[in-house]
Design a protein around this motif. Structure first.
Motif, PDB file in Angstrom:
ATOM      1  N   GLN A   1      -9.092   2.464  -1.350  1.00 45.48           N
ATOM      2  CA  GLN A   1      -8.601   1.954  -2.629  1.00 45.48           C
ATOM      3  C   GLN A   1      -8.158   0.499  -2.494  1.00 45.48           C
ATOM      4  O   GLN A   1      -8.438  -0.330  -3.359  1.00 45.48           O
ATOM      5  CB  GLN A   1      -7.432   2.812  -3.132  1.00 45.48           C
ATOM      6  CG  GLN A   1      -7.834   4.156  -3.701  1.00 45.48           C
ATOM      7  CD  GLN A   1      -6.627   4.999  -4.088  1.00 45.48           C
ATOM      8  OE1 GLN A   1      -5.567   4.915  -3.457  1.00 45.48           O
ATOM      9  NE2 GLN A   1      -6.776   5.822  -5.102  1.00 45.48           N
TER      10      GLN A   1
ATOM     11  N   GLY B   1       0.458   0.883  -9.529  1.00 48.53           N
ATOM     12  CA  GLY B   1      -0.391   1.931  -8.979  1.00 48.53           C
ATOM     13  C   GLY B   1      -1.801   1.417  -8.797  1.00 48.53           C
ATOM     14  O   GLY B   1      -2.098   0.244  -9.071  1.00 48.53           O
ATOM     15  N   PRO B   2      -2.736   2.270  -8.344  1.00 48.94           N
ATOM     16  CA  PRO B   2      -4.092   1.802  -8.062  1.00 48.94           C
ATOM     17  C   PRO B   2      -4.810   1.198  -9.265  1.00 48.94           C
ATOM     18  O   PRO B   2      -5.499   0.189  -9.127  1.00 48.94           O
ATOM     19  CB  PRO B   2      -4.814   3.063  -7.554  1.00 48.94           C
ATOM     20  CG  PRO B   2      -3.947   4.210  -7.925  1.00 48.94           C
ATOM     21  CD  PRO B   2      -2.556   3.693  -7.978  1.00 48.94           C
TER      22      PRO B   2
ATOM     23  N   ASN C   1       0.823  -1.210   0.000  1.00 56.53           N
ATOM     24  CA  ASN C   1       0.000   0.000   0.000  1.00 56.53           C
ATOM     25  C   ASN C   1       0.860   1.263   0.000  1.00 56.53           C
ATOM     26  O   ASN C   1       0.585   2.230  -0.711  1.00 56.53           O
ATOM     27  CB  ASN C   1      -0.946   0.005   1.202  1.00 56.53           C
ATOM     28  CG  ASN C   1      -2.093  -0.975   1.035  1.00 56.53           C
ATOM     29  OD1 ASN C   1      -2.114  -1.753   0.079  1.00 56.53           O
ATOM     30  ND2 ASN C   1      -3.036  -0.960   1.949  1.00 56.53           N
ATOM     31  N   LYS C   2       1.933   1.234   0.789  1.00 57.78           N
ATOM     32  CA  LYS C   2       2.829   2.394   0.843  1.00 57.78           C
ATOM     33  C   LYS C   2       3.582   2.548  -0.469  1.00 57.78           C
ATOM     34  O   LYS C   2       3.723   3.661  -0.988  1.00 57.78           O
ATOM     35  CB  LYS C   2       3.807   2.239   2.010  1.00 57.78           C
ATOM     36  CG  LYS C   2       4.730   3.441   2.184  1.00 57.78           C
ATOM     37  CD  LYS C   2       5.656   3.255   3.367  1.00 57.78           C
ATOM     38  CE  LYS C   2       6.602   4.449   3.518  1.00 57.78           C
ATOM     39  NZ  LYS C   2       7.538   4.275   4.672  1.00 57.78           N
ATOM     40  N   ASP C   3       4.055   1.407  -1.025  1.00 55.51           N
ATOM     41  CA  ASP C   3       4.810   1.465  -2.286  1.00 55.51           C
ATOM     42  C   ASP C   3       3.965   2.017  -3.427  1.00 55.51           C
ATOM     43  O   ASP C   3       4.455   2.753  -4.291  1.00 55.51           O
ATOM     44  CB  ASP C   3       5.319   0.071  -2.667  1.00 55.51           C
ATOM     45  CG  ASP C   3       6.432  -0.420  -1.756  1.00 55.51           C
ATOM     46  OD1 ASP C   3       6.934   0.384  -0.945  1.00 55.51           O
ATOM     47  OD2 ASP C   3       6.787  -1.609  -1.849  1.00 55.51           O
ATOM     48  N   LEU C   4       2.685   1.639  -3.450  1.00 48.39           N
ATOM     49  CA  LEU C   4       1.801   2.038  -4.550  1.00 48.39           C
ATOM     50  C   LEU C   4       0.992   3.293  -4.245  1.00 48.39           C
ATOM     51  O   LEU C   4       0.287   3.802  -5.112  1.00 48.39           O
ATOM     52  CB  LEU C   4       0.839   0.896  -4.900  1.00 48.39           C
ATOM     53  CG  LEU C   4       1.464  -0.436  -5.326  1.00 48.39           C
ATOM     54  CD1 LEU C   4       0.377  -1.446  -5.679  1.00 48.39           C
ATOM     55  CD2 LEU C   4       2.419  -0.256  -6.495  1.00 48.39           C
ATOM     56  N   GLY C   5       1.059   3.767  -3.015  1.00 47.57           N
ATOM     57  CA  GLY C   5       0.294   4.949  -2.625  1.00 47.57           C
ATOM     58  C   GLY C   5      -1.189   4.686  -2.513  1.00 47.57           C
ATOM     59  O   GLY C   5      -2.011   5.566  -2.825  1.00 47.57           O
ATOM     60  N   LEU C   6      -1.580   3.486  -2.053  1.00 50.87           N
ATOM     61  CA  LEU C   6      -3.002   3.123  -1.944  1.00 50.87           C
ATOM     62  C   LEU C   6      -3.583   3.593  -0.618  1.00 50.87           C
ATOM     63  O   LEU C   6      -2.973   3.402   0.437  1.00 50.87           O
ATOM     64  CB  LEU C   6      -3.179   1.606  -2.049  1.00 50.87           C
ATOM     65  CG  LEU C   6      -2.711   0.915  -3.334  1.00 50.87           C
ATOM     66  CD1 LEU C   6      -2.947  -0.588  -3.226  1.00 50.87           C
ATOM     67  CD2 LEU C   6      -3.450   1.479  -4.539  1.00 50.87           C
ATOM     68  N   THR C   7      -4.779   4.180  -0.672  1.00 50.26           N
ATOM     69  CA  THR C   7      -5.516   4.500   0.550  1.00 50.26           C
ATOM     70  C   THR C   7      -6.240   3.242   1.030  1.00 50.26           C
ATOM     71  O   THR C   7      -6.308   2.237   0.316  1.00 50.26           O
ATOM     72  CB  THR C   7      -6.540   5.611   0.302  1.00 50.26           C
ATOM     73  OG1 THR C   7      -7.546   5.109  -0.605  1.00 50.26           O
ATOM     74  CG2 THR C   7      -5.878   6.847  -0.306  1.00 50.26           C
TER      75      THR C   7
END
Length: 435
Positions: free
Chosen positions: A59, A110-111, A50-56
């Motif tokens: 999401q 990414g998401p 989640n941190k690597d991909l920037g997921l909330t």
């Protein structure tokens, strides 16, 4: 003399059932273990992905759940194809393609690519579970079915019992050959499934007549047992099955306990991250509830077969799931919360084994193939709802308690749905006896 002949036949029946079970169950259990691991290991990936991909949180929950939307969309078409080409070929095809698609999760950036990969995985896996259920119902008479299904469904808690520590350990490979640990996890846990699919091609058989590993007398005995059951209940096509109210109630019941099962399964690693820091610790602790669920499911399924009261046991197992979730919501310590989650998983896991012995007593033929898929299609939406609701509630309230409470309420409604199912069963029995 007649009593001796009956005893001899009963012994011969048990022997051939045992032989068939030992032939099919290892590959099917391993396949479903990997299947369920592929669905829920995304919860472990989330610890770093989640941190690597920037997921909330929402999401991640949406992506975890979108798998089930795709799965539901192609569930019925997949099982109709299975009925047309044969379970052996189609189940092997499903396992090979989903193994490759699971490995593709290592490529997400990414998401949107995360959503696409989960969607593709859902499409490739569609039809596997109801396909296996139809396959086992075609081979095993009703009096053995709950126990056989319980052994197959043992793969569900086993996948978390084994998969939790394994996924936690694979995350520690972070940085090896320049790859993130969560990418290693998807590759190592996904690719072996394709090999299991190839194994299935050599092990499975569509019917006793195509099983060269059975002797002529064993094939005759299996056919007599199965034909006796087919004569005892009407053959249904899909349209007839859909007009049966029991089919729709069964779909709603499975939706209910699936919400609880996947909601807890997908989010448990992140729930435990509140108290534990090491991925390996999280993996080991998350395995504890599933160890209890493994034992409880087999014992409860055997009890259900022995008593013949599938509906009563189904209601009690769902009720235990609701009680466990309620307990975890109001618990004031880590240990008490884990006790509640363990009770919940014991309940919903046992419900799954008891439940899938019931549809095979209602439907046969193409109606069973499509009807099983329809039930699982509706229920799979619970696999979307559970993870998404917890993710949404976590963002809105900052706590997992609200989402767990909603799932507990859904299980209470599920228990109440057993009552109309009992009513429809009595009506159907009365209609059958009067004809």
């Amino acid at each position: 003399m007649e009593q001796h002949d009956n005893l001899a036949r009963a012994e011969a029946e048990r022997a051939v059932i045992k032989k068939v079970a030992w032939r099919f169950l290892p590959v099917l259990i391993l396949g479903y273990l990997l299947n369920y691991m592929d669905r829920t290991n995304v919860g472990f990936a989330a610890l770093t992905m989640n941190k690597d991909l920037g997921l909330t949180a929402s999401q991640f929950g949406f992506g975890a759940g979108i798998f089930f939307l795709a799965y539901s969309l192609f569930e019925v078409p997949s099982n109709l194809m299975l009925f047309r080409v044969g379970a052996r070929l189609w189940l092997a095809r499903i396992m090979i393609t989903w193994g490759l698609c699971s490995a593709v999760m290592a490529l997400v950036i990414g998401p949107y690519s995360y959503y696409a990969a989960r969607l593709l995985l859902g499409l490739s896996e569609a039809g596997f579970f109801p396909g296996v259920t139809f396959f086992l119902s075609s081979w095993f008479p009703a009096r053995y079915r709950t126990t056989i299904l319980a052994w197959f469904l043992l793969a569900v808690p086993l996948s978390s019992l084994v998969g939790g520590p394994l996924s936690g350990a694979l995350l520690l490979l972070d940085g090896v050959w320049g790859m993130a640990g969560w990418k290693w996890m998807f590759l190592v846990e996904g690719l072996p499934t394709a090999l299991v699919g190839i194994w299935a091609l050599y092990v499975l058989a569509d019917s006793p007549g195509k099983a060269a590993w059975l002797s002529p007398s064993e094939r005759t005995l299996m056919n007599e047992m199965l034909q006796g059951e087919k004569r005892a209940k009407p053959r249904k096509d899909f349209a007839t099955a859909l007009r049966d109210p029991r089919v729709h109630v069964l779909a709603l019941i499975q939706f209910g306990f699936t919400v609880g099962s996947y909601g807890v399964g997908v989010w448990m690693p992140l729930i435990l991250k509140q108290f534990l820091s090491s991925p390996l610790e999280i993996g080991l602790v998350s395995a504890i509830p599933y160890a209890f669920a493994c034992v409880a499911m087999l014992l409860w399924a055997k009890h259900s077969d022995r008593t013949g009261n599938s509906l009563g046991n189904l209601g009690m197992s769902c009720a235990l799931g609701a009680v466990g979730l309620a307990f975890s919501v109001f618990a004031h310590s880590t240990v008490a919360s884990m006790v509640g989650l363990t009770l919940a998983l014991v309940g919903v896991t046992s419900a799954r084994a008891i439940f899938w012995a019931i549809p095979g007593r209602i439907m046969t033929g193409v109606g069973a193939a499509a009807g099983f898929a329809y039930i699982n299609c509706i229920a799979a939406l619970g696999g979307f709802a559970g993870p998404y609701v917890i993710g949404w509630a976590k963002e809105e309230t900052g706590s997992f308690a609200a989402g767990l409470g909603v799932m507990g309420a859904v299980l209470v409604v599920t228990v109440l749905l057993v009552l109309p199912l009992r009513h429809f069963q009595r009506q159907a029995a009365a209609a059958t006896s009067s004809t």
